[in-house]
Design a protein around this motif. Sequence first.
Motif, PDB file in Angstrom:
ATOM      1  N   SER A 290       1.192  34.357 -55.572  1.00  0.00           N
ATOM      2  CA  SER A 290       0.019  33.486 -55.601  1.00  0.00           C
ATOM      3  C   SER A 290      -0.824  33.738 -56.848  1.00  0.00           C
ATOM      4  O   SER A 290      -1.317  32.807 -57.477  1.00  0.00           O
ATOM      5  N   VAL A 291      -1.004  35.015 -57.187  1.00  0.00           N
ATOM      6  CA  VAL A 291      -1.824  35.360 -58.355  1.00  0.00           C
ATOM      7  C   VAL A 291      -1.119  34.950 -59.645  1.00  0.00           C
ATOM      8  O   VAL A 291      -1.742  34.404 -60.561  1.00  0.00           O
ATOM      9  N   ARG A 292       0.184  35.211 -59.731  1.00  0.00           N
ATOM     10  CA  ARG A 292       0.928  34.827 -60.941  1.00  0.00           C
ATOM     11  C   ARG A 292       0.888  33.312 -61.146  1.00  0.00           C
ATOM     12  O   ARG A 292       0.781  32.829 -62.276  1.00  0.00           O
ATOM     13  N   GLU A 293       0.988  32.571 -60.057  1.00  0.00           N
ATOM     14  CA  GLU A 293       0.914  31.116 -60.168  1.00  0.00           C
ATOM     15  C   GLU A 293      -0.417  30.696 -60.784  1.00  0.00           C
ATOM     16  O   GLU A 293      -0.463  29.889 -61.719  1.00  0.00           O
ATOM     17  N   LEU A 294      -1.506  31.247 -60.272  1.00  0.00           N
ATOM     18  CA  LEU A 294      -2.828  30.920 -60.809  1.00  0.00           C
ATOM     19  C   LEU A 294      -2.939  31.269 -62.294  1.00  0.00           C
ATOM     20  O   LEU A 294      -3.445  30.490 -63.099  1.00  0.00           O
ATOM     21  N   ARG A 295      -2.486  32.456 -62.646  1.00  0.00           N
ATOM     22  CA  ARG A 295      -2.605  32.901 -64.035  1.00  0.00           C
ATOM     23  C   ARG A 295      -1.777  32.041 -64.975  1.00  0.00           C
ATOM     24  O   ARG A 295      -2.226  31.692 -66.078  1.00  0.00           O
ATOM     25  N   LEU A 296      -0.561  31.690 -64.555  1.00  0.00           N
ATOM     26  CA  LEU A 296       0.294  30.856 -65.412  1.00  0.00           C
ATOM     27  C   LEU A 296      -0.280  29.453 -65.588  1.00  0.00           C
ATOM     28  O   LEU A 296      -0.234  28.880 -66.680  1.00  0.00           O
ATOM     29  N   ILE A 297      -0.816  28.885 -64.504  1.00  0.00           N
ATOM     30  CA  ILE A 297      -1.405  27.545 -64.610  1.00  0.00           C
ATOM     31  C   ILE A 297      -2.603  27.570 -65.553  1.00  0.00           C
ATOM     32  O   ILE A 297      -2.775  26.681 -66.396  1.00  0.00           O
ATOM     33  N   ALA A 298      -3.458  28.595 -65.405  1.00  0.00           N
ATOM     34  CA  ALA A 298      -4.631  28.689 -66.268  1.00  0.00           C
ATOM     35  C   ALA A 298      -4.248  28.932 -67.718  1.00  0.00           C
ATOM     36  O   ALA A 298      -4.899  28.426 -68.644  1.00  0.00           O
ATOM     37  N   GLU A 299      -3.181  29.700 -67.938  1.00  0.00           N
ATOM     38  CA  GLU A 299      -2.764  30.035 -69.298  1.00  0.00           C
ATOM     39  C   GLU A 299      -2.043  28.878 -69.988  1.00  0.00           C
ATOM     40  O   GLU A 299      -2.324  28.549 -71.136  1.00  0.00           O
ATOM     41  N   ARG A 300      -1.122  28.231 -69.282  1.00  0.00           N
ATOM     42  CA  ARG A 300      -0.267  27.215 -69.908  1.00  0.00           C
ATOM     43  C   ARG A 300      -0.750  25.788 -69.693  1.00  0.00           C
ATOM     44  O   ARG A 300      -0.339  24.883 -70.403  1.00  0.00           O
ATOM     45  N   LYS A 301      -1.588  25.573 -68.682  1.00  0.00           N
ATOM     46  CA  LYS A 301      -2.140  24.243 -68.380  1.00  0.00           C
ATOM     47  C   LYS A 301      -1.048  23.165 -68.333  1.00  0.00           C
ATOM     48  O   LYS A 301      -1.099  22.165 -69.055  1.00  0.00           O
ATOM     49  N   PRO A 302      -0.053  23.363 -67.481  1.00  0.00           N
ATOM     50  CA  PRO A 302       1.035  22.379 -67.389  1.00  0.00           C
ATOM     51  C   PRO A 302       0.507  21.015 -66.959  1.00  0.00           C
ATOM     52  O   PRO A 302      -0.321  20.922 -66.054  1.00  0.00           O
ATOM     53  N   PRO A 303       0.981  19.951 -67.590  1.00  0.00           N
ATOM     54  CA  PRO A 303       0.391  18.620 -67.352  1.00  0.00           C
ATOM     55  C   PRO A 303       0.590  18.073 -65.950  1.00  0.00           C
ATOM     56  O   PRO A 303      -0.198  17.228 -65.504  1.00  0.00           O
ATOM     57  N   TYR A 304       1.614  18.525 -65.223  1.00  0.00           N
ATOM     58  CA  TYR A 304       1.857  17.967 -63.894  1.00  0.00           C
ATOM     59  C   TYR A 304       1.183  18.765 -62.784  1.00  0.00           C
ATOM     60  O   TYR A 304       1.292  18.402 -61.612  1.00  0.00           O
ATOM     61  N   ASN A 305       0.497  19.851 -63.119  1.00  0.00           N
ATOM     62  CA  ASN A 305      -0.377  20.536 -62.159  1.00  0.00           C
ATOM     63  C   ASN A 305      -1.748  19.897 -62.237  1.00  0.00           C
ATOM     64  O   ASN A 305      -2.297  19.730 -63.331  1.00  0.00           O
ATOM     65  N   ARG A 306      -2.310  19.572 -61.086  1.00  0.00           N
ATOM     66  CA  ARG A 306      -3.626  18.929 -61.077  1.00  0.00           C
ATOM     67  C   ARG A 306      -4.746  19.920 -60.840  1.00  0.00           C
ATOM     68  O   ARG A 306      -5.880  19.677 -61.244  1.00  0.00           O
ATOM     69  N   ARG A 307      -4.459  21.028 -60.188  1.00  0.00           N
ATOM     70  CA  ARG A 307      -5.507  21.967 -59.837  1.00  0.00           C
ATOM     71  C   ARG A 307      -5.302  23.301 -60.534  1.00  0.00           C
ATOM     72  O   ARG A 307      -4.199  23.646 -60.945  1.00  0.00           O
ATOM     73  N   SER A 308      -6.396  24.035 -60.642  1.00  0.00           N
ATOM     74  CA  SER A 308      -6.405  25.409 -61.172  1.00  0.00           C
ATOM     75  C   SER A 308      -6.116  25.479 -62.660  1.00  0.00           C
ATOM     76  O   SER A 308      -5.940  26.566 -63.199  1.00  0.00           O
ATOM     77  N   ARG A 309      -6.074  24.335 -63.356  1.00  0.00           N
ATOM     78  CA  ARG A 309      -5.717  24.359 -64.764  1.00  0.00           C
ATOM     79  C   ARG A 309      -6.854  24.818 -65.657  1.00  0.00           C
ATOM     80  O   ARG A 309      -6.604  25.330 -66.753  1.00  0.00           O
ATOM     81  N   HIS A 310      -8.097  24.634 -65.231  1.00  0.00           N
ATOM     82  CA  HIS A 310      -9.221  24.914 -66.122  1.00  0.00           C
ATOM     83  C   HIS A 310     -10.282  25.766 -65.429  1.00  0.00           C
ATOM     84  O   HIS A 310     -11.405  25.299 -65.187  1.00  0.00           O
TER      85      HIS A 310
END
Length: 574
Positions: A290-310
């Motif tokens: 769960s934590v790694r998912e959050l960190r990767l989304i925040a770091e890479r800001k993948p376009p198809y993720n809608r939440r936790s990107r910023h």
Amino acid sequence: MSQPQPPAGVQTSIDDLGTPLAETTFVVLDLETTGTSAANARITEVGAVRVRGGEVLDEFTTLVNPGVVIPATITLLTGITQSMVATAPPMEEVLPGLLEYLDRDPNTAVVAHNAPFDTGFLKAACERHGHPWPAPPVVDTLRLARAVLGKGETRNHKLGTLATFFGTPVTPNHRALDDARATVDVLHGLIERVGPMGVHSLEELRAVSKPPTKQQMAKRHLAEGVPEAPGVYVFTDANGASLYVGKSKNLRHRVRTYFTAAENRQRIREMAGVVEGVTPIVCATELEASVRELRLIAERKPPYNRRSRHPERAHWIKLTSEAFPRLSVVRAIKDDGAPYLGPYTSLKEAHRAREALLSAFPLRQCTHTFDPPRRTVDPCVLAQLGRCGAPCDGTESRADYTAHSEAAREAMTGDPAAVVDTHTTRIRELSDQLRYEEAAEMRDRLTAFLRGAGRSQRLTALASLPHVVATRPGALGWETSVVRHGRLAASAVLRPGADPDAFLASLEATAEHVDPGPGPVPRATAAEGELVLAWLTDPATRLVRLEGEWTCPLRSAEAHAEMTHWAHGRASAQ
């Protein structure tokens, strides 16, 4: 310490879609009734067939005395007459046995054609006779047929039409057991149709809304090399750029579902056209995933993720460190000794919480600088309204103003009673005057304030702890984590037979070094802190080591949380 809620703004993911269709017990149900409204009509007949792995296990059927007159049109349709049900048991006698039949196997799913009709009548009967509805997963063969059968294959999706299409040996005739038997064969026919689409579990079957696209079908091979282990997966394009990040207890199973009919999110179906690879990251524990998912989304800001990107776009309310402090909405926390409230993903919510504080404390709202050399200015209209003591022209002394700012600090970091009392009194006055819109605004301000205060108080308490080791039982052993200043520093599984002392010594020695810092989230995002808190405060978790004091104010914001429910009721028009 009360259980924290899941962090706002964190993406949710479908966890393991893991009940194979061959292991699912389907109770295929049909009801006959005196009408179409569950509120007014009553059940006259129940028919159910239990099947597993394509084999019929047993059947349940009974007429029911509805206690009301059966309309002539219903008798013409079903053939059920008043005399036929006169000696039948009433629903209060039938219901306990039927509910036991539905809930006999833990892997049971209820199946019906136009399921909302049948489940609606059963829920109404449960409410009427004082039984809890067991809420089993439901499969609707009508909805499934509409999703699976191609346009023009059948003239409509009525049970009789589908029975003819699939060649069922029993013809539906508006009698409950025969209709249930026909629905069994329709269900099996539909399952055969979705099998080639990659649908092999109950959860996938329930998620089917339309066939997979050609692009999805063509990318199924991407799941072949993914391990069956818990962790994080990253979809990438031809250039290796991250497109989407998710997590699962079973990586291969979860990745495979993206290329089946179970995946019905439009943007994810579109992603299948550009995805070229998937990178699995195996994790030791669910918390680590769960934590790694959050960190990767925040770091890479993948376009198809809608939440936790910023997470950097979160808003905080700060009581500034000045001679005459004021409340300011900011984006970053500084090491300036100021108290912070939040975080808020919505700027509107942050301003509501700020207004709640200003309603309780007469703090200045101007941006004048009062530090030496001091400059006297004319007071603004807020001073004339009594909402500010006018320190700008010397009307209010620094000592008097400091008393207000310190009270605001206490409400933000300790006991928010002053804010709660101010708002509940005003909400009561406004609702008594039938001024519900104004009362609702006060309610929303109070709710926003308590949410932010609760978050910051929880996170501050966790961030103050330099070292926490905790563990809880998992599928492979004791899932153990090291948390430092609110950040997950290490995670591993103590397997049966291993030396616990050596395991803990190794885990602590290799854990990430984390320095302390200012504010509620010095070394982790608020979302990560909330995930860690939820894990630590789970009843199954056991604390192993703790450095520092883990405390929250006795009269914290969470202790006042019930006032939001009271305020909601008072602010709503009756």
